[in-house]
Design an enzyme around this catalytic site. Structure first.
Site, PDB file in Angstrom:
ATOM      1  N   LYS A   8       0.850  -1.184   0.000  1.00 25.06           N
ATOM      2  CA  LYS A   8       0.000   0.000   0.000  1.00 25.06           C
ATOM      3  C   LYS A   8       0.886   1.234   0.000  1.00 25.06           C
ATOM      4  O   LYS A   8       2.018   1.201   0.500  1.00 25.06           O
ATOM      5  CB  LYS A   8      -0.899   0.014   1.254  1.00 25.06           C
ATOM      6  N   GLY A  67     -20.450   5.812   4.934  1.00 20.31           N
ATOM      7  CA  GLY A  67     -19.592   6.189   3.815  1.00 20.31           C
ATOM      8  C   GLY A  67     -20.285   6.046   2.482  1.00 20.31           C
ATOM      9  O   GLY A  67     -20.737   4.955   2.119  1.00 20.31           O
TER      10      GLY A  67
END
Length: 348
Positions: A79, A178
């Site tokens: 990542k 979200g």
């Protein structure tokens, strides 16, 4: 540009990237290449400080190792993160980060994540070949969000079947945290399946759109975790299930798209102790990386590959939830043990 190695437990390679002339500070974390080159998106957020950004990169990269292994992909986990407001990123900043990724020589492939777009990734790709999720090209996979949402929707149905005895979502209440790229696609699928939605997002315009399009009930972001619902679907930031929030939950199950939803491994056991069924996030949200993998692996039949891998992930989640029930253990413990076996590098 200054690239400095950072020592981090359980990670193969972590580097800090800095280029003051373009306002760039970030990290690239490679957790594991046991199954193949590390793959995981590039995220940009206004982190509180570098320590918070590094912690996010480390947690997310480990999660990607487990997610890629759960999806049976020949990819490891990595990542990357950039500190800052996504609204203020520049082509020069993205190009500089692309050069940093290129310096790793293919050990890490990046793609779109929070705060990024396929167009941004095209800028990064101007400096390195190790980019996926591009908007154009022979193997371009584009925005992975719709596929991610599709996988999460299936995970919610599987979780509902295990928890309620049926995967029919008609009349079920889902609290959705979200409404970004993934969340809005998931909201549409849930609405079309007959679910009642309670939503929250820090962007008021997104909330208004969800109320108008899906008849959703809106609550303040800080209230969403305490909403009474059948299923909680976290689709924002991670570590939202923790020692403080779990006692406040009023749901029977949790299945969503956010990465690293559990703040610690012990939180899986806390959910289980409360009788809340948890679909491990690194299994439930694997759709996006499956889509991106078609680009990295140069898969010609993208749709067929995605269908096959999503079906396999559904089977994996079903088995994890079944084994967890039989053993009276947290599904997260079962999932980590199952997937962790795949991450052991074969002896030479």
């Amino acid at each position: 540009m200054k690239i400095t190695e950072v020592m981090a437990p359980e990670h193969e390679t972590v580097v800090r990237v800095e280029e003051p002339s373009v306002g760039l500070t970030g990290f690239v974390a490679v957790h594991s290449t046991a199954l193949g080159p590390a793959a995981g998106g590039l995220r940009m957020r206004p982190y509180a400080d570098e320590a918070a950004a590094l912690e996010d990169a480390l947690r997310l990269s480990r999660g990607m190792s487990y997610k890629n292994a759960a999806a049976d992909l020949p990819l490891g986990g990595g990542k990357s993160v950039i500190l800052g407001d996504p609204a203020r990123k520049s082509p020069e900043m993205l190009a500089a980060f692309g050069r940093a990724i290129d310096s790793l020589g293919g050990r890490y492939w990046t793609a779109e994540d929070m705060g990024m777009s396929p167009e941004d990734m095209a800028v990064v790709a101007g400096e390195t070949a190790y980019v996926a999720g591009l908007p154009h090209g022979e193997y371009a996979s584009g925005d992975p969000s719709p596929i991610t949402a599709r996988g999460i929707f299936s995970a919610i149905r599987i979780t509902a079947r295990h928890r309620f005895g049926s995967d029919d979502l008609t009349g079920r209440t889902v609290s959705l945290q979200g409404l970004g790229h993934v969340g809005v696609h998931l909201a549409r699928m849930l609405h079309e399946a007959g679910a009642r939605l309670v939503v929250a997002d820090t962007d008021a315009a997104r909330v208004t759109a969800a109320r108008e399009a899906f008849g959703a009930e809106a609550v303040a972001p800080e209230a969403i975790l305490a909403v009474e619902a059948d299923i909680l679907a976290p689709c924002a930031i991670g570590a939202i299930l923790n020692e403080k929030t779990i006692p406040e939950l009023r749901v029977a199950a949790v299945a969503g798209g956010a990465n690293n939803q559990l703040a610690t491994a012990a939180d899986g056991a806390r959910l289980h102790a409360r009788g809340i069924l948890y679909a491990p996030d690194f299994v439930a949200n694997a759709g996006g990386i499956i889509n991106v993998a078609t680009e990295i692996l140069r898969i010609s039949d993208r749709a067929g590959y995605v269908d096959q891998k999503l079906a396999a992930v559904e089977t994996t989640l079903d088995r994890i939830l079944t084994r967890a029930a039989e053993a009276d253990l947290s599904p997260n413990d079962i999932a980590e043990a199952t997937v962790g076996e795949r991450l052991v590098r074969p002896a030479a």
